[in-house]
Enzyme design. Structure first.
Site, short mmCIF file in Angstrom:
data_model
loop_
_atom_site.label_atom_id
_atom_site.label_comp_id
_atom_site.label_asym_id
_atom_site.label_seq_id
_atom_site.Cartn_x
_atom_site.Cartn_y
_atom_site.Cartn_z
N ASP A 1 0.83 -1.20 0.00
CA ASP A 1 0.00 0.00 0.00
C ASP A 1 0.87 1.26 0.00
O ASP A 1 1.86 1.33 0.75
CB ASP A 1 -0.87 -0.03 1.26
CG ASP A 1 -1.94 1.04 1.26
OD1 ASP A 1 -2.75 1.06 0.32
OD2 ASP A 1 -1.95 1.86 2.20
N GLU B 1 1.90 -0.50 -4.89
CA GLU B 1 0.96 0.53 -5.34
C GLU B 1 1.79 1.79 -5.47
O GLU B 1 2.29 2.30 -4.47
CB GLU B 1 -0.15 0.76 -4.32
CG GLU B 1 -1.13 1.82 -4.81
CD GLU B 1 -1.93 2.51 -3.71
OE1 GLU B 1 -3.04 2.96 -3.99
OE2 GLU B 1 -1.44 2.63 -2.57
C1 GLC Z 1 -4.17 3.10 -0.76
C2 GLC Z 1 -5.37 2.19 -0.69
C3 GLC Z 1 -6.55 2.99 -0.22
C4 GLC Z 1 -6.25 3.53 1.16
C5 GLC Z 1 -4.96 4.33 1.17
C6 GLC Z 1 -4.47 4.58 2.56
O1 GLC Z 1 -4.30 4.07 -1.73
O2 GLC Z 1 -5.57 1.56 -1.93
O3 GLC Z 1 -7.73 2.24 -0.22
O4 GLC Z 1 -7.30 4.32 1.60
O5 GLC Z 1 -3.93 3.65 0.51
O6 GLC Z 1 -4.00 3.40 3.13
#
Ligand code: GLC
Ligand code: CA
Length: 527
Positions: A199, A264
């Site tokens: 994440d 991500e």
């Molecule tokens: C990422 C996740 C999202 C979350 C954020 C904070 O972007 O995909 O759903 O709210 O991180 O952890």
């Protein structure tokens, strides 16, 4: 060495919304286990499960209060072990979601840190003295609205949070914190996890001088957190060069387990995407822009080509996830949007890497309409703006029974979006021409023609505009995302169309052929 994930196809599961096994209205790990036969039929190789850890749930699990425990609303560690065993028995790998940028403010580390400046855990988080005016130390803003800093009155210091104040950012310049996460990764690998979706992978390291981000454009609507966030150039709070060093270390930790690291990432520019997957760092990285943009096919193809040219194996291609309106909605809604969505996914299957589908994408789902009173996402509930991310997160429509087969009799945590029978798995499974069967055929096609992800890619010359031709060994992927038919000269020889996003036709062709508007073809050279 070929790794198991190379050429794989993943499937993202939001555990709250996938399947509820104990009829309390919230999806759970046993629910996922019960649907493994479906996922196996669909043909995917791996599931990525969004966070199921112990959490106060202010960001539905992305606020973790114990990285080694499972939230009882989703099940137990024993349930997880059984899920892994069952999935492995079906050749489905299990990827867990790790949240290293921030913890929950309820995490023991933060609770200790709050006890004072000299507490051992204080330095697990990012603390700064107030700015000269007594306000926040710099102009960084939270993704979820307001400043990225909250004052701890007891110590008169601010702590940093790129998301909610209840999601304090962890301090990755602290070696003790790095060591904690090595252990957490090993904990899940030892339990059989096959990899990690990381994440906010671009967020871990911050500018050591905490400089202000330059503002690019004026802010029109200060209540719109996304607009405010995007008004700044994120030079100093995200995508810092040293971030990949963290992942080089993680790569060593997970190597003995052959686990995959998927980041991500939201880099500042397209030329920074591949940084995350070079020199023994992450294995693949999500390139997220196709997951939030609207239908601008020329621009989309241009960006896809640019990113693909920078790495053939390193991208987890996606057009949908739990954070944005569904592609079928963004690309125009109804069957138009659905068919564009499939056209894009079809092309992505020829781009190497490790693409992912988001639960329900295979059904051609569009976003649900929800009443304001039902919204739960902090982006919506903590700002006077928009609907947030709940509309993509409503429950999976399995059949036409109560709550579309998600729960037996309980009301789901989000209303079940009144899906029609034609939108459900039960109906689409038996209809060869359904979106579900088309996605399944696409997955089968990719799996049975490894040249699509293995053979050397070669971008063929095409005229400017929303048309591309990519050759890989015996395979050819042709995208015509223009609104009209387009005629193209095939490379010499005979070809067979083995997949077309716009119809079920399978044809032998050669020479010049007409490509149907807004669709993608996969062809194989006939021998
Ligand atoms: C990422 C996740 C999202 C979350 C954020 C904070 O972007 O995909 O759903 O709210 O991180 O952890
Ligand atoms: Ca449940």
């Amino acid at each position: 060495m070929t790794s198991w994930w190379h050429g794989g196809i993943g499937y993202e599961i939001y555990p709250r919304s996938f399947a509820d096994s104990n009829d309390d209205g919230i999806g759970d790990i046993n629910g996922i286990k019960g649907r493994l036969p479906y996922l196996s039929w669909l043909g995917i190789n791996a599931i990525w499960i969004a966070p199921f850890y112990q959490s106060p749930g202010l960001d539905h699990g992305y606020d973790v209060s114990d990285y080694r425990a499972i939230n009882p609303i989703h099940g137990t560690l024993a349930d997880f072990d059984e899920l892994v065993a069952d999935a492995h028995g079906r050749n489905i790998r299990v990827i867990v979601d790790i949240v290293p940028n921030h913890s929950s403010s309820q995490h023991r580390w933060f609770q200790e840190a709050l006890k004072g400046r000299d507490q051992p855990h204080r330095d697990y988080y990012i603390w700064r003295d107030p700015g000269p005016d007594g306000g926040p130390p710099n102009n960084w803003v939270s993704h979820f609205g307001g400043p990225a800093w909250t004052l701890d009155e007891a110590s008169n210091q601010y702590y940093c949070h790129l998301f909610l104040p209840e999601q304090p950012d962890l301090n990755w310049s602290n070696p003790a914190l790095r060591a904690e996460f090595d252990d957490i990764l090993r904990f899940w690998c030892d339990r059989g996890a096959d990899g990690f979706r990381i994440d906010v992978a671009h967020g871990l390291i911050k500018d050591p001088q905490f400089r202000n981000n330059p503002q690019r454009v004026p802010i029109q609507d200060p209540d719109n957190p996304t607009e405010v966030f995007n008004a700044f150039e994120h030079l100093y709070d995200m995508d810092q060069d040293g971030t990949v060093d963290v992942y080089r270390r993680w790569n060593q930790v997970v190597e003995p387990y052959e686990a995959v690291l998927i980041g991500e990432s939201n880099p500042r520019s397209l030329d920074r995407v591949a940084r995350y997957v070079t020199n023994g760092s992450l294995h693949t990285v999500f390139y997220l822009e196709p997951g939030w943009i609207h239908w601008k096919p020329e621009d989309l193809l241009e960006k896809i080509e640019t990113v693909h040219r920078s790495t053939d194996t390193g991208i987890s291609w996606v057009i949908d996830n739990h954070d944005n309106p569904r592609s079928a909605t963004r690309f125009g809604g109804g069957d138009v949007g659905r068919s564009r969505s499939l056209a894009v996914m079809t092309f992505m299957m020829a781009l190497g890497g490790f693409p992912f589908l988001w639960e329900g994408q295979e059904l051609g789902l569009t976003d649900a309409e929800l009443d304001a009173s039902n919204l739960t996402d902090p982006i919506a509930t903590r700002n006077e703006h928009g609907v947030g991310r709940d509309t993509t997160r409503t429950v999976m429509p399995w059949d036409s029974s109560h709550a579309n087969g998600f729960s037996k009799s309980a009301e789901p945590w989000l209303p079940s979006a009144q899906r029609t029978p034609a939108e459900t798995v039960a109906v689409q499974r038996d209809d060869k021409s359904s979106w579900l069967c088309k996605h399944r055929d696409l997955i089968t096609t990719r799996r049975s023609h490894p040249d699509l992800w293995k053979a050397t890619p070669q971008w063929l010359e095409t005229p400017p505009g929303a048309v591309r031709a990519l050759r890989r060994g015996k395979m050819l992927a042709l995208a015509n995302w223009k609104p009209d038919m387009f005629s193209i000269e095939l490379p010499p020889g005979k070809w067979s169309i083995i997949y077309h996003s716009g119809s079920a036709e399978h044809e032998d062709v050669s020479g010049r052929i007409d490509l149907v508007a807004e669709s993608t073809y996969l062809l194989v050279a006939s021998t």
